[in-house]
Design a protein around this motif. Structure first.
Motif, PDB file in Angstrom:
ATOM      1  N   GLY A 173       0.836  -1.191   0.000  1.00  0.00           N
ATOM      2  CA  GLY A 173       0.000   0.000   0.000  1.00  0.00           C
ATOM      3  C   GLY A 173       0.870   1.238   0.000  1.00  0.00           C
ATOM      4  O   GLY A 173       1.962   1.231  -0.560  1.00  0.00           O
ATOM      5  N   VAL A 174       0.389   2.287   0.656  1.00  0.00           N
ATOM      6  CA  VAL A 174       1.131   3.545   0.727  1.00  0.00           C
ATOM      7  C   VAL A 174       1.180   4.020   2.178  1.00  0.00           C
ATOM      8  O   VAL A 174       0.323   3.666   2.995  1.00  0.00           O
ATOM      9  CB  VAL A 174       0.522   4.651  -0.172  1.00  0.00           C
ATOM     10  CG1 VAL A 174       0.628   4.289  -1.647  1.00  0.00           C
ATOM     11  CG2 VAL A 174      -0.925   4.925   0.214  1.00  0.00           C
ATOM     12  N   ALA A 185       5.001  13.296   2.109  1.00  0.00           N
ATOM     13  CA  ALA A 185       4.876  12.630   0.807  1.00  0.00           C
ATOM     14  C   ALA A 185       4.202  11.267   0.991  1.00  0.00           C
ATOM     15  O   ALA A 185       4.387  10.599   2.003  1.00  0.00           O
ATOM     16  CB  ALA A 185       6.250  12.442   0.178  1.00  0.00           C
ATOM     17  N   ILE A 186       3.417  10.865  -0.011  1.00  0.00           N
ATOM     18  CA  ILE A 186       2.794   9.547  -0.039  1.00  0.00           C
ATOM     19  C   ILE A 186       3.740   8.629  -0.807  1.00  0.00           C
ATOM     20  O   ILE A 186       4.097   8.899  -1.960  1.00  0.00           O
ATOM     21  CB  ILE A 186       1.417   9.586  -0.732  1.00  0.00           C
ATOM     22  CG1 ILE A 186       0.496  10.587  -0.028  1.00  0.00           C
ATOM     23  CG2 ILE A 186       0.802   8.200  -0.784  1.00  0.00           C
ATOM     24  CD1 ILE A 186       0.198  10.263   1.408  1.00  0.00           C
ATOM     25  N   VAL A 187       4.170   7.536  -0.142  1.00  0.00           N
ATOM     26  CA  VAL A 187       5.208   6.659  -0.688  1.00  0.00           C
ATOM     27  C   VAL A 187       4.682   5.228  -0.770  1.00  0.00           C
ATOM     28  O   VAL A 187       4.061   4.742   0.181  1.00  0.00           O
ATOM     29  CB  VAL A 187       6.464   6.724   0.226  1.00  0.00           C
ATOM     30  CG1 VAL A 187       7.541   5.766  -0.245  1.00  0.00           C
ATOM     31  CG2 VAL A 187       7.002   8.149   0.295  1.00  0.00           C
ATOM     32  N   PRO A 188       4.942   4.528  -1.897  1.00  0.00           N
ATOM     33  CA  PRO A 188       4.544   3.122  -1.971  1.00  0.00           C
ATOM     34  C   PRO A 188       5.384   2.280  -1.011  1.00  0.00           C
ATOM     35  O   PRO A 188       6.582   2.516  -0.838  1.00  0.00           O
ATOM     36  CB  PRO A 188       4.814   2.739  -3.429  1.00  0.00           C
ATOM     37  CG  PRO A 188       5.822   3.727  -3.915  1.00  0.00           C
ATOM     38  CD  PRO A 188       5.601   4.980  -3.124  1.00  0.00           C
ATOM     39  N   VAL A 189       4.730   1.299  -0.388  1.00  0.00           N
ATOM     40  CA  VAL A 189       5.388   0.407   0.568  1.00  0.00           C
ATOM     41  C   VAL A 189       5.361  -1.006  -0.008  1.00  0.00           C
ATOM     42  O   VAL A 189       4.301  -1.521  -0.350  1.00  0.00           O
ATOM     43  CB  VAL A 189       4.678   0.439   1.937  1.00  0.00           C
ATOM     44  CG1 VAL A 189       5.330  -0.550   2.906  1.00  0.00           C
ATOM     45  CG2 VAL A 189       4.669   1.844   2.508  1.00  0.00           C
ATOM     46  N   TYR A 190       6.547  -1.616  -0.085  1.00  0.00           N
ATOM     47  CA  TYR A 190       6.685  -2.965  -0.623  1.00  0.00           C
ATOM     48  C   TYR A 190       7.166  -3.910   0.471  1.00  0.00           C
ATOM     49  O   TYR A 190       7.999  -3.548   1.304  1.00  0.00           O
ATOM     50  CB  TYR A 190       7.679  -2.990  -1.784  1.00  0.00           C
ATOM     51  CG  TYR A 190       7.165  -2.277  -3.000  1.00  0.00           C
ATOM     52  CD1 TYR A 190       6.432  -2.956  -3.973  1.00  0.00           C
ATOM     53  CD2 TYR A 190       7.396  -0.916  -3.178  1.00  0.00           C
ATOM     54  CE1 TYR A 190       5.944  -2.294  -5.090  1.00  0.00           C
ATOM     55  CE2 TYR A 190       6.910  -0.245  -4.292  1.00  0.00           C
ATOM     56  CZ  TYR A 190       6.186  -0.946  -5.242  1.00  0.00           C
ATOM     57  OH  TYR A 190       5.702  -0.295  -6.339  1.00  0.00           O
ATOM     58  N   ASP A 191       6.655  -5.135   0.450  1.00  0.00           N
ATOM     59  CA  ASP A 191       7.074  -6.186   1.371  1.00  0.00           C
ATOM     60  C   ASP A 191       8.427  -6.699   0.890  1.00  0.00           C
ATOM     61  O   ASP A 191       8.539  -7.304  -0.180  1.00  0.00           O
ATOM     62  CB  ASP A 191       6.031  -7.303   1.377  1.00  0.00           C
ATOM     63  CG  ASP A 191       6.366  -8.444   2.317  1.00  0.00           C
ATOM     64  OD1 ASP A 191       7.454  -8.447   2.927  1.00  0.00           O
ATOM     65  OD2 ASP A 191       5.524  -9.346   2.436  1.00  0.00           O
ATOM     66  N   LEU A 192       9.484  -6.447   1.666  1.00  0.00           N
ATOM     67  CA  LEU A 192      10.836  -6.839   1.263  1.00  0.00           C
ATOM     68  C   LEU A 192      10.942  -8.347   1.066  1.00  0.00           C
ATOM     69  O   LEU A 192      11.576  -8.807   0.116  1.00  0.00           O
ATOM     70  CB  LEU A 192      11.858  -6.348   2.300  1.00  0.00           C
ATOM     71  CG  LEU A 192      13.318  -6.649   1.980  1.00  0.00           C
ATOM     72  CD1 LEU A 192      13.732  -6.020   0.658  1.00  0.00           C
ATOM     73  CD2 LEU A 192      14.212  -6.163   3.110  1.00  0.00           C
TER      74      LEU A 192
END
Length: 192
Positions: free
Chosen positions: A80-81, A87-94
């Protein structure tokens, strides 16, 4: 009843603040100390139950328990973000980027919620989620096994840090950013 003196009694606060401000400013102008210059700083983390290390200069910030607004989409690694410094930043599952798929959005393969977010240094902004922060490592530069080319999923692992409790692969944050950008495809407005 006995009066107790305040800890700052008799101290010239303005002079003390000025001295602290001067020392702080000078710390940026002084050359790196020898005992720090020959070392690399890393974060010891766990993602998907696997122990890794991240180079600290590749991180712009570390945040525990940051709320992530879920987004639907075709990328399983996209959680999600989140908001960072306005700032709105995309979040990725490492763990998912590194090949260990989560069992649910925000969860690692072990079922543990990814409670830590690291904001990657550089552009475009990206945050990576992982479940555990094991600590800070300061390792002599010659103690790292450097690898000029990445290995592992998407070439995201670059180097190894040998430690008494076992070696940790070093996650190359710029390579992770490139992998998620490649998976997302061209940005809006770009030609394919």
């Amino acid at each position: 009843m006995t009066a107790v003196a305040a800890p700052w009694a008799g101290v010239d606060l303005q002079a003390r603040l000025a001295a602290l401000r001067t020392d702080f400013d000078r710390s940026f102008a002084d050359p790196p100390r020898a005992e720090v210059a020959g070392h690399d700083d890393l974060l010891a983390i766990r993602a998907g139950g696997v122990r890794y290390a991240l180079r600290l200069p590749q991180a712009a910030g570390l945040f525990p328990d940051r709320p992530v607004t879920r987004l639907p989409g075709p990328l399983p690694a996209l959680l999600g973000v989140a908001g960072f410094r306005g700032a709105i930043v995309p979040v990725y599952d490492l763990a998912a980027v590194l090949g260990t798929r989560g069992t649910a959005a925000g969860s690692s393969a072990s079922g543990t919620v990814a409670r830590w977010l690291v904001l990657a240094a550089g552009n475009p902004p990206v945050a990576l989620a992982f479940e555990a922060l094991d600590g800070h490592l300061r390792v002599p530069r010659d103690g790292l096994v450097e690898e000029p080319a990445g290995h592992g999923p998407h070439g995201c692992l670059r180097g190894i840090v040998p430690l008494p409790d076992g070696a940790r692969p070093i996650v190359d944050v710029p390579a992770v950013r490139a992998a998620v950008q490649a998976a997302a495809g061209p940005a809006a407005g770009e030609e394919r």
